[in-house]
Write a protein that holds these residues in place. Structure first.
Motif, short mmCIF file in Angstrom:
data_model
loop_
_atom_site.label_atom_id
_atom_site.label_comp_id
_atom_site.label_asym_id
_atom_site.label_seq_id
_atom_site.Cartn_x
_atom_site.Cartn_y
_atom_site.Cartn_z
N ARG A 34 4.48 -19.55 3.66
CA ARG A 34 4.76 -18.60 2.69
C ARG A 34 4.36 -17.22 3.22
O ARG A 34 4.85 -16.18 2.74
N ARG A 35 3.30 -17.17 3.75
CA ARG A 35 2.89 -15.78 4.50
C ARG A 35 1.66 -15.85 5.15
O ARG A 35 0.99 -16.78 5.37
N PHE A 36 1.85 -15.09 6.34
CA PHE A 36 0.52 -14.88 7.40
C PHE A 36 -0.36 -14.23 6.71
O PHE A 36 -0.43 -13.57 5.61
N ASP A 37 -1.46 -13.95 7.38
CA ASP A 37 -2.84 -13.27 7.10
C ASP A 37 -2.38 -11.95 6.48
O ASP A 37 -2.80 -11.56 5.62
N LEU A 38 -1.41 -11.21 7.30
CA LEU A 38 -0.88 -10.02 6.93
C LEU A 38 -0.36 -9.90 5.48
O LEU A 38 -0.57 -8.86 4.93
N GLY A 39 0.40 -10.86 5.23
CA GLY A 39 0.88 -11.03 3.88
C GLY A 39 -0.23 -11.02 2.83
O GLY A 39 -0.09 -10.24 1.93
N SER A 40 -1.31 -11.64 3.00
CA SER A 40 -2.33 -11.76 2.05
C SER A 40 -3.16 -10.34 2.21
O SER A 40 -3.48 -10.05 0.63
N VAL A 41 -3.25 -9.71 2.85
CA VAL A 41 -3.91 -8.32 2.97
C VAL A 41 -2.82 -7.34 2.12
O VAL A 41 -3.27 -6.58 1.33
N LEU A 42 -1.58 -7.57 2.28
CA LEU A 42 -0.70 -6.45 1.77
C LEU A 42 -0.18 -6.77 0.27
O LEU A 42 0.40 -6.09 -0.53
N ARG A 43 -0.35 -8.18 0.03
CA ARG A 43 0.50 -8.77 -1.37
C ARG A 43 -0.16 -7.79 -2.43
O ARG A 43 0.75 -7.52 -3.33
N PRO A 44 -1.37 -7.58 -2.66
CA PRO A 44 -1.82 -6.65 -3.80
C PRO A 44 -1.22 -5.37 -3.92
O PRO A 44 -0.52 -5.02 -4.93
N VAL A 45 -0.88 -4.78 -2.85
CA VAL A 45 -0.19 -3.50 -2.70
C VAL A 45 1.23 -3.66 -2.97
O VAL A 45 2.02 -2.92 -3.89
N MET A 46 1.84 -4.85 -2.59
CA MET A 46 3.37 -5.09 -2.74
C MET A 46 3.47 -5.20 -4.17
O MET A 46 4.64 -4.56 -4.87
N THR A 92 -1.09 3.94 3.60
CA THR A 92 -1.82 4.54 4.62
C THR A 92 -3.14 3.81 4.90
O THR A 92 -3.47 3.66 6.25
N PRO A 93 -3.86 3.84 3.75
CA PRO A 93 -5.23 3.16 4.09
C PRO A 93 -5.20 1.85 4.82
O PRO A 93 -5.88 1.31 5.81
N ILE A 94 -4.14 0.94 4.29
CA ILE A 94 -3.87 -0.49 4.90
C ILE A 94 -3.51 -0.46 6.51
O ILE A 94 -4.07 -1.11 7.12
N HIS A 95 -2.65 0.52 6.47
CA HIS A 95 -2.34 0.89 8.13
C HIS A 95 -3.20 1.07 8.85
O HIS A 95 -3.25 0.65 10.04
N GLN A 96 -4.26 1.89 8.39
CA GLN A 96 -5.41 2.59 9.10
C GLN A 96 -6.19 1.20 9.40
O GLN A 96 -6.84 1.10 10.46
N TYR A 97 -6.49 0.36 8.36
CA TYR A 97 -7.10 -0.81 8.52
C TYR A 97 -7.01 -1.82 9.62
O TYR A 97 -7.58 -2.27 10.49
#
Length: 255
Positions: free
Chosen positions: A82-94, A240-245
């Motif tokens: 269903r999602r890679f680790d990236l998805g779990s990082v971005l899911r709240p913002v999505m 932007t903060p997630i991209h920097q992270y």
């Protein structure tokens, strides 16, 4: 590494053995290397690789003729996980973006010459954009393709542009889109791939130096170019903060 038959078809057993070698290699692997690892005759391995390539489970490199994991296998893995680790990082913002704008938010990654959807937060409107996880298209296609290809170095981009040219794409116009995307960090389009759909795609770093893009899309009569332009400041402020992270995580990971 030759494996005994599991009781099924010998051809299937051999194909799975070949596929395992390609997956475990973690890089492009030559026909000769696969044959040596599986202890199968070169001609047998070649036929199996061609079948796996036709099915999308492996893909052949333009340079050197090696083989790597194909887009179909990536699509299958994301459909299961269903999602890679990236998805779990971005899911709240999505999810926040869906709640704010009501449009569908999808996360995509570049896999060879294809782009694959690896996560989706569905829009809340009765009429909305529907994108299944695992859906894949040519890397250059649509707004998402612009955001992904804009991340590539010239030597990585060249074969992608050649494929686009072979499929009748105006490569000069595509390159202009890519340059604008690099300057802005995002690409806005209406009907670039699908008529009647407005989209904005944002280039994002990913773990392990992967190339990714976040796309917010919906019906163009509601999610119009003007509506997207008005939403851009909020979208970029959130991302932007997630991209920097992610960029920092890659720097630490790669020493």
């Amino acid at each position: 590494m030759k494996q005994a038959s599991s009781g099924g078809s010998q051809t299937v057993d051999r194909a799975l053995t070949v596929l395992n070698v390609v997956v475990d290699a973690g890089e492009s692997v030559s026909l000769e290397r696969v044959a040596a690892a599986t202890e199968l005759h070169r001609s047998i391995v070649y036929r199996l690789l061609r079948s796996l390539e036709n099915a999308g489970y492996v893909a052949r490199q333009e340079e050197g003729g090696g083989y790597r994991v194909g887009p179909r296998l990536v699509a299958m893995s994301v459909s299961v996980a269903r999602r890679f680790d990236l998805g779990s990082v971005l899911r709240p913002v999505m999810q926040e973006l869906v709640e704010q704008f009501g449009e569908t938010v999808s996360l995509h990654m570049l896999s060879g010459h294809r782009r694959v959807c690896i996560d989706v937060a569905e829009g809340t409107h009765p009429v909305r954009r529907v994108i299944p996880v695992g859906e894949n298209h040519p890397a250059f296609a649509g707004e998402t393709g612009r955001a992904l290809l804009a991340c590539l170095a010239p030597e990585e981009l060249a074969p992608q542009l050649e494929i686009a040219r072979e499929q009748g794409v105006d490569v000069q116009a595509l390159q202009r889109d890519l340059e604008r995307t690099r300057q802005q960090g995002f690409f806005i389009g209406v009907g670039t791939r699908t008529p009647g759909v407005g989209s904005v795609s944002i280039s994002l770093a990913g773990f392990d130096r992967s190339f990714n893009a976040l796309t917010i899309s919906g019906p163009a009569d509601r999610w119009s170019r003007e509506a997207i332009q008005a939403a851009i400041p909020v979208i970029m402020e959130r991302l932007t903060p997630i991209h920097q992270y992610l960029l920092s995580a890659n720097r630490v990971e790669n020493g």
